[in-house]
Scaffold this active site. Structure first.
Site, PDB file in Angstrom:
ATOM      1  N   CYS B  85       0.998  -1.099  -0.070  1.00 18.62           N
ATOM      2  CA  CYS B  85      -0.272  -0.126  -0.064  1.00 18.62           C
ATOM      3  C   CYS B  85       0.420   1.061   0.097  1.00 18.62           C
ATOM      4  O   CYS B  85       1.705   1.357  -0.583  1.00 18.62           O
ATOM      5  CB  CYS B  85      -1.239  -0.072   0.919  1.00 18.62           C
ATOM      6  SG  CYS B  85      -2.402   1.296   0.736  1.00 18.62           S
ATOM      7  N   HIS B 202      -3.764  -5.393   0.938  1.00 21.89           N
ATOM      8  CA  HIS B 202      -2.548  -5.827   2.593  1.00 21.89           C
ATOM      9  C   HIS B 202      -2.854  -7.209   2.760  1.00 21.89           C
ATOM     10  O   HIS B 202      -3.821  -7.724   3.389  1.00 21.89           O
ATOM     11  CB  HIS B 202      -3.876  -4.688   3.197  1.00 21.89           C
ATOM     12  CG  HIS B 202      -3.214  -4.056   3.325  1.00 21.89           C
ATOM     13  ND1 HIS B 202      -2.204  -2.763   4.090  1.00 21.89           N
ATOM     14  CD2 HIS B 202      -4.367  -2.041   2.516  1.00 21.89           C
ATOM     15  CE1 HIS B 202      -2.520  -1.600   3.544  1.00 21.89           C
ATOM     16  NE2 HIS B 202      -3.223  -1.024   2.655  1.00 21.89           N
ATOM     17  N   GLU B 204      -1.471  -8.720   4.953  1.00 22.63           N
ATOM     18  CA  GLU B 204      -1.160  -8.679   6.840  1.00 22.63           C
ATOM     19  C   GLU B 204      -2.742  -8.600   7.129  1.00 22.63           C
ATOM     20  O   GLU B 204      -3.031  -8.513   8.497  1.00 22.63           O
ATOM     21  CB  GLU B 204      -0.460  -7.529   7.054  1.00 22.63           C
ATOM     22  CG  GLU B 204      -0.163  -5.995   7.213  1.00 22.63           C
ATOM     23  CD  GLU B 204      -0.836  -5.416   6.094  1.00 22.63           C
ATOM     24  OE1 GLU B 204      -0.460  -6.092   5.118  1.00 22.63           O
ATOM     25  OE2 GLU B 204      -1.196  -4.104   5.929  1.00 22.63           O
TER      26      GLU B 204
END
Lengths: 83, 225
Positions: B85, B202, B204
């Site tokens: 990002c 993302h 994560e």
């Protein structure tokens, strides 16, 4: 040394979509204005001391190349005047 | 293996990245950008967030932070470097990867779950998947539209450097499935060498069970394991 003002104008290359400009254009149209197109640009005014106008322009050019513009999506131009 | 998660002023996905990496068995620590990279790190994550308030352009300021010289050196030494990002925006601004991530075609910030098609499973970042797999990983960005000159785009395709493209649930890469107007629906690419990668989604946020809609992001982070 002379103090110059270098004006760096950074704009999207022609053909690169500018969603913010499109949104602004639509807002103007909502206000009742007629327009065919709207392009936006960022302008930076840099006061700097240099030996010559050319030297001032070269420095501003490097600033644009390295940070103020992103050459992938932007064109820019530099104008120098004595401050 | 210890991965450095670089924290800039305005980074906000750094803790998530450390936790998600821990979940896939990777030891990670946050590193404040002014402290420089430790010499013994085995990986680098440039996390998401809004470094320097997105001043000038998203990622432009952080890309010129001195720690990025360390990151560049590490990348040239073959250390795996992942930009997520805002980290992807920083990676492009720092020229670790080609192209630019700029304002979404919608001109809006978009926070949503998206589907990605794995384009090249023969990289450390995608080795956990098969080519053509469809994974679900969220995005959260206002400037995620991938732009690149025509000839450079052709090079990316020819060199098989596109990791993921936005697609629908069935893996069709269509304009409707493109959340931000990215060139060729591109969501993530590698640098000149495959140890460097950037992506707007993302991973994560799709790694810890019970937290997101999927754990499909684990595969990307497993590159550090």
């Amino acid at each position: 040394m002379t103090t110059y003002t270098a004006t760096v104008t950074v704009r999207l290359k022609r053909g690169v979509l500018d969603p913010e400009a499109e949104t602004t254009k639509r807002a103007l149209e909502r206000l009742g204005f007629e327009l065919e197109a709207l392009r936006s640009a960022d302008q930076f005014e840099l006061d700097l001391d240099a030996e010559s106008a050319d030297a001032a322009a070269d420095r501003a050019d490097e600033m644009a190349e390295r940070l103020l513009a992103n050459p992938t999506i932007h064109d820019y131009d530099v104008e120098v005047t004595e401050a | 293996m210890t991965v450095a998660v670089v924290q800039f002023g305005g980074s906000n996905c750094d803790r998530d990245a450390v936790q998600a990496l821990a979940h896939v068995g990777v030891d990670a620590e946050r590193v404040w950008h002014e402290d420089g990279l430790p010499s013994d790190i085995d990986g680098v994550v440039l996390p998401g967030g809004f470094s320097y308030g997105d001043y000038l352009r998203a990622g432009a300021m952080a890309a010129h932070s001195p720690i990025m010289n360390d990151v560049r050196d590490a990348a040239e030494d073959g250390v795996p470097v992942l930009g997520v990002c805002n980290g992807a925006q920083i990676g492009c601004e720092a020229k670790l990867t080609p192209g630019a991530f700029t304002t979404n075609a919608s001109a809006r910030f978009q926070c949503e779950s998206v589907y990605l098609r794995v384009e090249n499973a023969d990289t450390p970042w995608t080795a956990a998947y098969d080519e053509g797999d469809v994974v679900e990983i969220p995005i959260a960005h206002g400037e995620g539209r991938f732009e690149i000159a025509d000839d450079r785009y052709d090079d990316l395709v020819a060199e098989d450097r596109i990791l993921f493209r936005y697609c629908d649930a069935d893996g069709n890469v269509t304009a409707d499935a493109n959340p931000n107007g990215s060139r060729g629906n591109v969501a993530g690419i590698t640098g000149d060498h495959e140890n460097v990668a950037v992506l707007m989604p993302h991973p994560e946020r799709a790694t810890l069970p019970d937290l997101g809609r999927s754990i499909d992001g684990q595969g990307v982070l497993s590159a550090f394991a």
